[in-house]
Scaffold this motif. Sequence first.
Motif, PDB file in Angstrom:
ATOM      1  N   UNK A  85       0.832  -1.201   0.000  1.00 42.38           N
ATOM      2  CA  UNK A  85       0.000   0.000   0.000  1.00 42.38           C
ATOM      3  C   UNK A  85       0.865   1.248   0.000  1.00 42.38           C
ATOM      4  N   UNK A  86       2.011   1.171   0.690  1.00 43.31           N
ATOM      5  CA  UNK A  86       2.918   2.321   0.675  1.00 43.31           C
ATOM      6  C   UNK A  86       3.519   2.529  -0.709  1.00 43.31           C
ATOM      7  N   UNK A  87       3.948   1.431  -1.330  1.00 44.99           N
ATOM      8  CA  UNK A  87       4.537   1.529  -2.668  1.00 44.99           C
ATOM      9  C   UNK A  87       3.585   2.221  -3.632  1.00 44.99           C
ATOM     10  N   UNK A  88       2.305   1.916  -3.517  1.00 44.09           N
ATOM     11  CA  UNK A  88       1.339   2.445  -4.480  1.00 44.09           C
ATOM     12  C   UNK A  88       0.634   3.702  -3.960  1.00 44.09           C
ATOM     13  N   UNK A  89       1.128   4.238  -2.857  1.00 46.04           N
ATOM     14  CA  UNK A  89       0.597   5.487  -2.299  1.00 46.04           C
ATOM     15  C   UNK A  89      -0.888   5.422  -2.004  1.00 46.04           C
ATOM     16  N   UNK A  90      -1.343   4.319  -1.407  1.00 47.41           N
ATOM     17  CA  UNK A  90      -2.764   4.245  -1.057  1.00 47.41           C
ATOM     18  C   UNK A  90      -2.937   3.996   0.436  1.00 47.41           C
ATOM     19  N   UNK A  91      -1.865   4.189   1.210  1.00 44.78           N
ATOM     20  CA  UNK A  91      -1.973   3.948   2.664  1.00 44.78           C
ATOM     21  C   UNK A  91      -3.040   4.833   3.296  1.00 44.78           C
ATOM     22  N   UNK A  92      -3.217   6.042   2.746  1.00 40.63           N
ATOM     23  CA  UNK A  92      -4.208   6.953   3.324  1.00 40.63           C
ATOM     24  C   UNK A  92      -5.643   6.505   3.059  1.00 40.63           C
ATOM     25  N   UNK A  93      -5.810   5.559   2.117  1.00 38.56           N
ATOM     26  CA  UNK A  93      -7.166   5.094   1.787  1.00 38.56           C
ATOM     27  C   UNK A  93      -7.563   3.858   2.589  1.00 38.56           C
TER      28      UNK A  93
END
Lengths: 240, 275
Positions: A118-126
């Motif tokens: 999720x961090x790699x794809x920048x979706x941790x905030x979702x």
Amino acid sequence: MSLISCQDVTFSYEGRNVITGLNFAVDKGDYLCIVGENGSGKSTLIKGILQLKAANKGFLTLGDGLRLNEIGYLPQQTNVQKDFPASVWEVVLSGCLNALGYKPFFGKNEITRANEQMQTLHISNLRNCCYRDLSGGQQQRVLLARALCASHKLLVLDEPVTGLDPVVTMQFYHLLKEINRAQGVSIIMVTHDIKEAVSQADHILHLHNKQLYFGSVSGYMNTALGKFFSGGGQDACNLR
Amino acid sequence: MLAIFVEMFSYDFILRALIVGVLVSLCSALLGVSLVLKRYSMIGDGLSHVGFSALAFAMVLNIAPLYVAIPVVVVAAFLLLRLSENGKIRGDAAIAMISSGALALGVFAISITKGMNVDMSSYMFGSILAMDNSDVVLSICLSIMVLCLFAIFYNRIFAVTFDENFARATGINAERYNALIAFLSAVTIVLGMRMMGALLISSLIVFPPLSSMQIFKTFRNVVLSSALLSVGCFLLGLCVSYLWATPTGASVVMANILAFLFFYSIGFARDRMKG
């Protein structure tokens, strides 16, 4: 040894050949685009690669330590998903299922892995968002994260940019390229947009119920086929 | 108020109904989430009609009803699943055909041998008096099995429900889990149908998940909420049916309808406020 190699493979349904004469190989770090019109056998080949359909002739073999369930798959969106109550976290984590074996629940390893993707794809905030409330581009990122949880060797994507607007499409392609280059993940992508295929991939497999071309992109551009399909509207019209 | 409850639960048949009802509500709500999301809601309806037919034959032949109904409905569940996945007849049409066909068969069998009577209406609309102690024991054992299997395979059931193709690609045997869901649903339906009635039992499968989906947005929360909601509605329905002497099955469904309307308005209002 190649991750996937096809030797004279034929797929057929009820005795009718859908696609014949497949001879190609995918090596570690390759980025292969499978192109062709609707009904040219692309989806059938994907099923074959995922081992959901056996080859009726020839040999389709996995190699280089690639195990059967180690293929990260990004399917075309189905209707069920559009109203499905699931958080982004639940969806991404479900990609780790193949690592569970006979264990019923996820452990530390799977949770760390899902967090990393999720961090790699920048979706941790979702993380806690509902999957169905996301935009099309965000949804594809979530599914990509899930696929990466399932495999770090090979991704198989089936028409991943259908329905995305041009800007998001470019971002998604960019992301794929980065995963391919930085992490060395091999990619097989099905698309009918040959122009994009040529600009993104390093190998092209052109199908029309048989294998019309397989090889490098530069080689493809030198064939009449490549010129015809990738030249854009004007050239194609002239040829006709 | 308290006195009424003490009085109510001093009856053995109400205590039996309470135990079986709570367990069945729990099981059907859990399985219902998966069935509704997989577009298999109608399978519950179809199975309950097959169950009615099996009960009718058990009555005609004087055999203990649950021992006939469970195997018959399990077999029907696998058949329905097969039909909805492939086959020349479309899944929804197949279910419509099987459910009305089974109902007719059951009515036919009873009326030839015993005539239309009270028993039949109690099979269709449920009766709180239907269960004896051996039924209760069997219900407890089977419900615990359903709950355990659901908990153990929770992650896999989620994966197969959310995206069958992806699950298959990562080496999960999707057919096996579809069959598991069908098997557990069949058992749950048979256990609940004599209290709830063959025509009403499928409401336990669709209402709690659908109500929960109006508000909750993660799979886990929907599962937890529908389990709680289902048990709550059952208890409310049971009390109402005791106080006003209304049929238990219908009262439980009424409670579920009210809960749905309530959850729906909350969801609607929330979406409105978000703009």
